[in-house]
Design a protein around this motif. Sequence first.
Motif, mmCIF file in Angstrom:
data_model
loop_
_atom_site.group_PDB
_atom_site.id
_atom_site.type_symbol
_atom_site.label_atom_id
_atom_site.label_comp_id
_atom_site.label_asym_id
_atom_site.label_seq_id
_atom_site.Cartn_x
_atom_site.Cartn_y
_atom_site.Cartn_z
ATOM 1 N N VAL A 79 0.842 -1.195 0.000
ATOM 2 C CA VAL A 79 0.000 0.000 0.000
ATOM 3 C C VAL A 79 0.878 1.245 0.000
ATOM 4 O O VAL A 79 1.863 1.322 0.739
ATOM 5 C CB VAL A 79 -0.937 0.036 1.222
ATOM 6 C CG1 VAL A 79 -1.864 1.242 1.147
ATOM 7 C CG2 VAL A 79 -1.740 -1.250 1.333
ATOM 8 N N THR A 80 0.510 2.212 -0.815
ATOM 9 C CA THR A 80 1.167 3.512 -0.818
ATOM 10 C C THR A 80 0.173 4.560 -0.329
ATOM 11 O O THR A 80 -0.912 4.706 -0.907
ATOM 12 C CB THR A 80 1.663 3.889 -2.222
ATOM 13 O OG1 THR A 80 2.543 2.874 -2.703
ATOM 14 C CG2 THR A 80 2.413 5.214 -2.193
ATOM 15 N N LEU A 81 0.533 5.271 0.732
ATOM 16 C CA LEU A 81 -0.321 6.313 1.303
ATOM 17 C C LEU A 81 -0.008 7.650 0.636
ATOM 18 O O LEU A 81 1.160 7.991 0.419
ATOM 19 C CB LEU A 81 -0.084 6.428 2.805
ATOM 20 C CG LEU A 81 -0.272 5.152 3.633
ATOM 21 C CD1 LEU A 81 0.169 5.387 5.071
ATOM 22 C CD2 LEU A 81 -1.726 4.692 3.592
ATOM 23 N N THR A 82 -1.058 8.423 0.333
ATOM 24 C CA THR A 82 -0.875 9.752 -0.238
ATOM 25 C C THR A 82 -1.931 10.688 0.329
ATOM 26 O O THR A 82 -3.000 10.251 0.786
ATOM 27 C CB THR A 82 -1.008 9.748 -1.771
ATOM 28 O OG1 THR A 82 -2.373 9.448 -2.122
ATOM 29 C CG2 THR A 82 -0.097 8.728 -2.411
ATOM 30 N N ASP A 83 -1.642 11.974 0.270
ATOM 31 C CA ASP A 83 -2.625 12.950 0.722
ATOM 32 C C ASP A 83 -2.231 14.332 0.221
ATOM 33 O O ASP A 83 -1.053 14.585 -0.075
ATOM 34 C CB ASP A 83 -2.724 12.979 2.252
ATOM 35 C CG ASP A 83 -4.021 13.601 2.741
ATOM 36 O OD1 ASP A 83 -5.011 12.857 2.896
ATOM 37 O OD2 ASP A 83 -4.062 14.831 2.941
ATOM 38 N N ARG A 84 -3.198 15.211 0.156
ATOM 39 C CA ARG A 84 -2.908 16.607 -0.186
ATOM 40 C C ARG A 84 -2.139 17.281 0.945
ATOM 41 O O ARG A 84 -1.324 18.166 0.709
ATOM 42 C CB ARG A 84 -4.218 17.351 -0.458
ATOM 43 C CG ARG A 84 -4.030 18.779 -0.939
ATOM 44 C CD ARG A 84 -5.367 19.433 -1.211
ATOM 45 N NE ARG A 84 -5.221 20.807 -1.666
ATOM 46 C CZ ARG A 84 -6.241 21.636 -1.886
ATOM 47 N NH1 ARG A 84 -7.490 21.195 -1.698
ATOM 48 N NH2 ARG A 84 -6.024 22.874 -2.281
ATOM 49 N N TYR A 85 -2.442 16.848 2.187
ATOM 50 C CA TYR A 85 -1.722 17.343 3.355
ATOM 51 C C TYR A 85 -1.162 16.128 4.098
ATOM 52 O O TYR A 85 -1.760 15.649 5.066
ATOM 53 C CB TYR A 85 -2.653 18.128 4.282
ATOM 54 C CG TYR A 85 -3.383 19.269 3.604
ATOM 55 C CD1 TYR A 85 -2.723 20.431 3.237
ATOM 56 C CD2 TYR A 85 -4.751 19.178 3.327
ATOM 57 C CE1 TYR A 85 -3.390 21.484 2.625
ATOM 58 C CE2 TYR A 85 -5.431 20.218 2.716
ATOM 59 C CZ TYR A 85 -4.749 21.364 2.368
ATOM 60 O OH TYR A 85 -5.415 22.396 1.761
ATOM 61 N N PRO A 86 -0.037 15.579 3.663
ATOM 62 C CA PRO A 86 0.471 14.323 4.242
ATOM 63 C C PRO A 86 0.745 14.433 5.742
ATOM 64 O O PRO A 86 1.378 15.391 6.198
ATOM 65 C CB PRO A 86 1.781 14.090 3.467
ATOM 66 C CG PRO A 86 1.641 14.912 2.225
ATOM 67 C CD PRO A 86 0.834 16.106 2.596
ATOM 68 N N ASN A 87 0.238 13.464 6.484
ATOM 69 C CA ASN A 87 0.521 13.350 7.920
ATOM 70 C C ASN A 87 1.759 12.459 8.043
ATOM 71 O O ASN A 87 1.668 11.253 8.230
ATOM 72 C CB ASN A 87 -0.683 12.737 8.632
ATOM 73 C CG ASN A 87 -0.518 12.667 10.145
ATOM 74 O OD1 ASN A 87 0.597 12.658 10.660
ATOM 75 N ND2 ASN A 87 -1.632 12.598 10.852
ATOM 76 N N LEU A 88 2.929 13.060 7.937
ATOM 77 C CA LEU A 88 4.169 12.293 7.800
ATOM 78 C C LEU A 88 4.492 11.424 9.010
ATOM 79 O O LEU A 88 4.926 10.277 8.844
ATOM 80 C CB LEU A 88 5.328 13.234 7.482
ATOM 81 C CG LEU A 88 5.187 14.013 6.166
ATOM 82 C CD1 LEU A 88 6.401 14.912 5.945
ATOM 83 C CD2 LEU A 88 5.009 13.066 4.987
ATOM 84 N N PRO A 89 4.321 11.901 10.255
ATOM 85 C CA PRO A 89 4.583 11.015 11.392
ATOM 86 C C PRO A 89 3.676 9.780 11.387
ATOM 87 O O PRO A 89 4.118 8.672 11.707
ATOM 88 C CB PRO A 89 4.321 11.905 12.610
ATOM 89 C CG PRO A 89 4.575 13.293 12.112
ATOM 90 C CD PRO A 89 4.066 13.286 10.704
ATOM 91 N N ALA A 90 2.399 9.969 11.036
ATOM 92 C CA ALA A 90 1.485 8.827 10.971
ATOM 93 C C ALA A 90 1.887 7.874 9.861
ATOM 94 O O ALA A 90 1.849 6.642 10.023
ATOM 95 C CB ALA A 90 0.051 9.310 10.756
#
Length: 271
Positions: A79-90
Motif C-alpha cells: 500500500v502507498t499512502l498519499t494525501d494533499r496534506y500528508p501526515n508524515l509522522p502517521a
Amino acid sequence: RLFEITDFGWLPGSLRDAATDDLRFKWQRSGLYRPVAARLARLLTASGTDRVLDLASGGGGPVLAVYRELAENGIKIRVTLTDRYPNLPAFAYLEKVSGGDICSIREPVDAAAVPPTIGGVRMLCAAAHHFPSETLTAILRDAVEHRCPVAIFDISAPPTLPSPIMCLLASPPGVMLSMPFIRPFRWSRLFWTFVLPLLPLLVLWDALVSALRAYSVKQLEGVVRELPPNDYIWEIGKESFPNTITYLTGFPAPSKFSTPSESPAAPGCAP
C-alpha cells in the motif's frame, strides 16, 4: 454542502494531524472497515495486482486494519499512502508496524491528478465524502484514463442512523479518552485536547458533516454515468457491518488490463 474543517489549508498542521490520528486510531480499534477487505481482495485478483494506492489517506485511516485483515487470510498487499496534506509522522508509523508493506509519498498528491508513474488499485477508504461530486468524477476519470482499477469504501449516506459506537467515537468524551493511547505519541494532541480544547469540537463537527456529505448508491451511480464511455466493470452497492458501508469498485475489461509487471511502482516503495 457543508464544509469539513480538516479540508482547509489554513488549519494548523498539528491540529489537522491530531484529528486524522484520532480517526486512524478509532477505525483500527473499531474494525468497522475490516470487512471491506474481502471486496478489495476480489478487485485485486480481478485486476492482477497486489498494489494499492490509497488516496486522501489523512492519518492512514482504516488502511492498517484492512491490510491486517488481508494478511490474516494469506493475502499480502503493498500500500502507498498519499494525501494533499500528508501526515508524515502517521505515515512513518504505519510503514514501521507493517514492516514496509505500507509506504508513503511525502509530497502532496492530488487525488484527481495522480502522477502516471504510480500504479495499483486507486482506493478512497473513508474519504470519498470529502469531495463534491464533480471532483469525485474527476478522480474516477483520471483513474479510467490511466487504466487503473479503483475502489471507494465509505460511510453510508443518510438516512442511515449511526450506531451507538459511532456516536461515542465522535463525541468529545470519546476524543478525550482516546488521546493518551494513540501512537506515535505527540504532545501537540494533548495540547489541542486538554489545554486549548479545539480538537474534540473539530472531530465532532467533521463527523456530523461527514455523515451528511456521504454518498448514496444512487449518487455513486450518477457519478459513474458522468464518465466518458469506457470498458470498466463497475460494482456499486452496500455492505452491512456494525455500520453500513457503501462501495464502488471498477476495473478495465481483463483483455485490456496490463499485467502486474507492467504496472509501475510507487516512488520510494520496495519493488
